[in-house]
Design a protein around this motif. Structure first.
Motif, PDB file in Angstrom:
ATOM      1  N   GLY A 188      43.587  31.843  36.724  1.00 19.92           N
ATOM      2  CA  GLY A 188      43.707  33.132  37.393  1.00 19.92           C
ATOM      3  C   GLY A 188      42.633  34.082  36.922  1.00 19.92           C
ATOM      4  N   GLU A 189      42.509  35.198  37.635  1.00 23.82           N
ATOM      5  CA  GLU A 189      41.466  36.159  37.273  1.00 23.82           C
ATOM      6  C   GLU A 189      41.727  36.720  35.885  1.00 23.82           C
ATOM      7  OE1 GLU A 189      43.038  40.229  39.412  1.00 23.82           O
ATOM      8  OE2 GLU A 189      41.644  38.946  40.504  1.00 23.82           O
ATOM      9  N   ALA A 190      40.648  37.093  35.207  1.00 21.72           N
ATOM     10  CA  ALA A 190      40.773  37.565  33.830  1.00 21.72           C
ATOM     11  C   ALA A 190      39.571  38.416  33.458  1.00 21.72           C
ATOM     12  CB  ALA A 190      40.874  36.378  32.875  1.00 21.72           C
ATOM     13  N   SER A 191      39.788  39.304  32.518  1.00 19.43           N
ATOM     14  CA  SER A 191      38.692  40.088  31.942  1.00 19.43           C
ATOM     15  C   SER A 191      38.194  39.346  30.699  1.00 19.43           C
ATOM     16  CB  SER A 191      39.195  41.478  31.538  1.00 19.43           C
ATOM     17  OG  SER A 191      40.119  41.367  30.465  1.00 19.43           O
ATOM     18  N   GLY A 192      37.092  39.802  30.147  1.00 22.02           N
ATOM     19  CA  GLY A 192      36.600  39.214  28.898  1.00 22.02           C
ATOM     20  C   GLY A 192      37.638  39.326  27.790  1.00 22.02           C
ATOM     21  N   TYR A 193      38.322  40.454  27.753  1.00 20.56           N
ATOM     22  CA  TYR A 193      39.381  40.663  26.752  1.00 20.56           C
ATOM     23  C   TYR A 193      40.498  39.643  26.936  1.00 20.56           C
ATOM     24  CZ  TYR A 193      43.115  42.948  24.133  1.00 20.56           C
ATOM     25  OH  TYR A 193      44.135  43.211  23.251  1.00 20.56           O
ATOM     26  N   ASP A 194      40.904  39.412  28.196  1.00 22.45           N
ATOM     27  CA  ASP A 194      41.960  38.438  28.487  1.00 22.45           C
ATOM     28  C   ASP A 194      41.548  37.047  28.002  1.00 22.45           C
ATOM     29  OD1 ASP A 194      43.471  40.413  29.840  1.00 22.45           O
ATOM     30  OD2 ASP A 194      42.529  39.911  31.759  1.00 22.45           O
ATOM     31  N   ILE A 195      40.303  36.686  28.268  1.00 19.60           N
ATOM     32  CA  ILE A 195      39.818  35.367  27.869  1.00 19.60           C
ATOM     33  C   ILE A 195      39.822  35.238  26.350  1.00 19.60           C
ATOM     34  CG2 ILE A 195      37.734  33.921  27.789  1.00 19.60           C
ATOM     35  CD1 ILE A 195      37.348  34.686  30.753  1.00 19.60           C
TER      36      ILE A 195
ATOM     37  N   LEU B 265      29.216  31.232  40.168  1.00 21.02           N
ATOM     38  CA  LEU B 265      30.361  30.402  39.782  1.00 21.02           C
ATOM     39  C   LEU B 265      31.616  31.238  39.566  1.00 21.02           C
ATOM     40  CD1 LEU B 265      28.514  27.987  37.332  1.00 21.02           C
ATOM     41  CD2 LEU B 265      28.905  27.729  39.785  1.00 21.02           C
ATOM     42  N   ALA B 266      31.428  32.554  39.501  1.00 28.68           N
ATOM     43  CA  ALA B 266      32.556  33.487  39.364  1.00 28.68           C
ATOM     44  C   ALA B 266      32.170  34.768  40.093  1.00 28.68           C
ATOM     45  CB  ALA B 266      32.847  33.782  37.899  1.00 28.68           C
ATOM     46  N   THR B 267      33.186  35.498  40.532  1.00 28.02           N
ATOM     47  CA  THR B 267      32.955  36.828  41.094  1.00 28.02           C
ATOM     48  C   THR B 267      33.452  37.837  40.081  1.00 28.02           C
ATOM     49  OG1 THR B 267      35.110  36.835  42.210  1.00 28.02           O
ATOM     50  CG2 THR B 267      33.211  36.055  43.485  1.00 28.02           C
ATOM     51  N   VAL B 268      32.972  39.049  40.184  1.00 26.48           N
ATOM     52  CA  VAL B 268      33.390  40.103  39.261  1.00 26.48           C
ATOM     53  C   VAL B 268      33.658  41.371  40.054  1.00 26.48           C
ATOM     54  CG1 VAL B 268      30.993  40.733  38.734  1.00 26.48           C
ATOM     55  CG2 VAL B 268      32.806  41.376  37.161  1.00 26.48           C
ATOM     56  N   VAL B 269      34.768  42.021  39.729  1.00 25.76           N
ATOM     57  CA  VAL B 269      35.105  43.311  40.329  1.00 25.76           C
ATOM     58  C   VAL B 269      35.533  44.258  39.216  1.00 25.76           C
ATOM     59  CG1 VAL B 269      35.796  42.380  42.565  1.00 25.76           C
ATOM     60  CG2 VAL B 269      37.501  42.631  40.779  1.00 25.76           C
ATOM     61  N   ALA B 270      35.317  45.540  39.441  1.00 24.47           N
ATOM     62  CA  ALA B 270      35.777  46.537  38.482  1.00 24.47           C
ATOM     63  C   ALA B 270      37.251  46.808  38.756  1.00 24.47           C
ATOM     64  CB  ALA B 270      34.966  47.810  38.615  1.00 24.47           C
ATOM     65  N   ALA B 271      38.075  46.633  37.747  1.00 26.97           N
ATOM     66  CA  ALA B 271      39.515  46.886  37.888  1.00 26.97           C
ATOM     67  C   ALA B 271      39.756  48.382  37.761  1.00 26.97           C
ATOM     68  CB  ALA B 271      40.287  46.139  36.810  1.00 26.97           C
ATOM     69  N   PRO B 272      40.746  48.906  38.499  1.00 24.48           N
ATOM     70  CA  PRO B 272      41.038  50.339  38.354  1.00 24.48           C
ATOM     71  C   PRO B 272      41.432  50.652  36.918  1.00 24.48           C
ATOM     72  CG  PRO B 272      42.483  49.271  39.977  1.00 24.48           C
ATOM     73  CD  PRO B 272      41.595  48.219  39.415  1.00 24.48           C
TER      74      PRO B 272
ATOM     75  N   GLY C  90      43.344  52.981  35.349  1.00 26.12           N
ATOM     76  CA  GLY C  90      44.747  53.239  35.004  1.00 26.12           C
ATOM     77  C   GLY C  90      44.925  53.803  33.612  1.00 26.12           C
ATOM     78  N   GLY C  91      44.089  54.774  33.250  1.00 29.70           N
ATOM     79  CA  GLY C  91      44.213  55.387  31.928  1.00 29.70           C
ATOM     80  C   GLY C  91      43.411  54.683  30.861  1.00 29.70           C
ATOM     81  N   ARG C  92      42.904  53.493  31.170  1.00 26.16           N
ATOM     82  CA  ARG C  92      42.097  52.753  30.205  1.00 26.16           C
ATOM     83  C   ARG C  92      40.648  52.785  30.679  1.00 26.16           C
ATOM     84  NH1 ARG C  92      45.805  47.628  30.646  1.00 26.16           N
ATOM     85  NH2 ARG C  92      44.319  47.353  32.303  1.00 26.16           N
ATOM     86  N   PRO C  93      39.721  52.422  29.795  1.00 23.72           N
ATOM     87  CA  PRO C  93      38.334  52.327  30.259  1.00 23.72           C
ATOM     88  C   PRO C  93      38.226  51.271  31.359  1.00 23.72           C
ATOM     89  CG  PRO C  93      38.460  52.174  27.871  1.00 23.72           C
ATOM     90  CD  PRO C  93      39.871  52.157  28.391  1.00 23.72           C
ATOM     91  N   GLU C  94      37.290  51.482  32.272  1.00 25.16           N
ATOM     92  CA  GLU C  94      37.117  50.514  33.354  1.00 25.16           C
ATOM     93  C   GLU C  94      36.795  49.141  32.768  1.00 25.16           C
ATOM     94  OE1 GLU C  94      33.623  49.918  36.383  1.00 25.16           O
ATOM     95  OE2 GLU C  94      34.881  51.597  37.039  1.00 25.16           O
ATOM     96  N   ARG C  95      37.361  48.109  33.364  1.00 24.55           N
ATOM     97  CA  ARG C  95      37.082  46.762  32.889  1.00 24.55           C
ATOM     98  C   ARG C  95      36.687  45.901  34.076  1.00 24.55           C
ATOM     99  NH1 ARG C  95      41.897  43.189  32.782  1.00 24.55           N
ATOM    100  NH2 ARG C  95      43.369  44.157  34.180  1.00 24.55           N
ATOM    101  N   LYS C  96      35.936  44.858  33.782  1.00 32.84           N
ATOM    102  CA  LYS C  96      35.511  43.926  34.816  1.00 32.84           C
ATOM    103  C   LYS C  96      36.454  42.735  34.813  1.00 32.84           C
ATOM    104  CE  LYS C  96      30.664  45.189  34.556  1.00 32.84           C
ATOM    105  NZ  LYS C  96      29.311  44.745  34.167  1.00 32.84           N
ATOM    106  N   VAL C  97      36.873  42.346  36.003  1.00 27.28           N
ATOM    107  CA  VAL C  97      37.774  41.204  36.146  1.00 27.28           C
ATOM    108  C   VAL C  97      37.015  40.101  36.888  1.00 27.28           C
ATOM    109  CG1 VAL C  97      39.945  40.400  37.145  1.00 27.28           C
ATOM    110  CG2 VAL C  97      39.809  42.679  36.138  1.00 27.28           C
ATOM    111  N   TYR C  98      37.074  38.906  36.329  1.00 30.89           N
ATOM    112  CA  TYR C  98      36.341  37.759  36.867  1.00 30.89           C
ATOM    113  C   TYR C  98      37.298  36.789  37.542  1.00 30.89           C
ATOM    114  CZ  TYR C  98      32.583  39.567  34.009  1.00 30.89           C
ATOM    115  OH  TYR C  98      31.632  40.392  33.472  1.00 30.89           O
TER     116      TYR C  98
END
Length: 81
Positions: free
Chosen positions: A15-22, A53-60, A62-70
């Motif tokens: 599933g989609e994930a940010s660098g932090y999630d990974i 090989l992956a797409t990236v979008v900026a996640a909203p 929501g009170g946190r710094p913007e993060r990229k989700v792959y």
């Protein structure tokens, strides 16, 4: 050979994930045989996106710094196989 890009691509199949999630997935289940840091994960994710090989979008923020989700692409799944 297992490299950071391959590991990131493999984790994106769940599933989609940010660098932090990974990083958290790696710490939770793979740290005993594969350890890496944010300094390797983020460039690997950027490279995967650059190679299509992956797409990236900026996640909203929501009170946190913007993060990229792959998200893995069909080309990414094919490359992983």
């Amino acid at each position: 050979a297992m490299d950071v890009k391959t590991v990131c691509l493999g984790l994106l199949t769940f599933g989609e994930a940010s660098g932090y999630d990974i990083k958290k997935h790696l710490e939770a289940g793979f740290e005993h045989f594969f350890s890496t840091g944010f300094g390797s994960i983020y460039p690997a994710l950027a490279a995967l996106a650059g190679e299509g090989l992956a797409t990236v979008v900026a996640a909203p923020p929501g009170g946190r710094p913007e993060r990229k989700v792959y998200r893995i692409t069909a080309a990414g799944e094919k490359a992983l196989r």
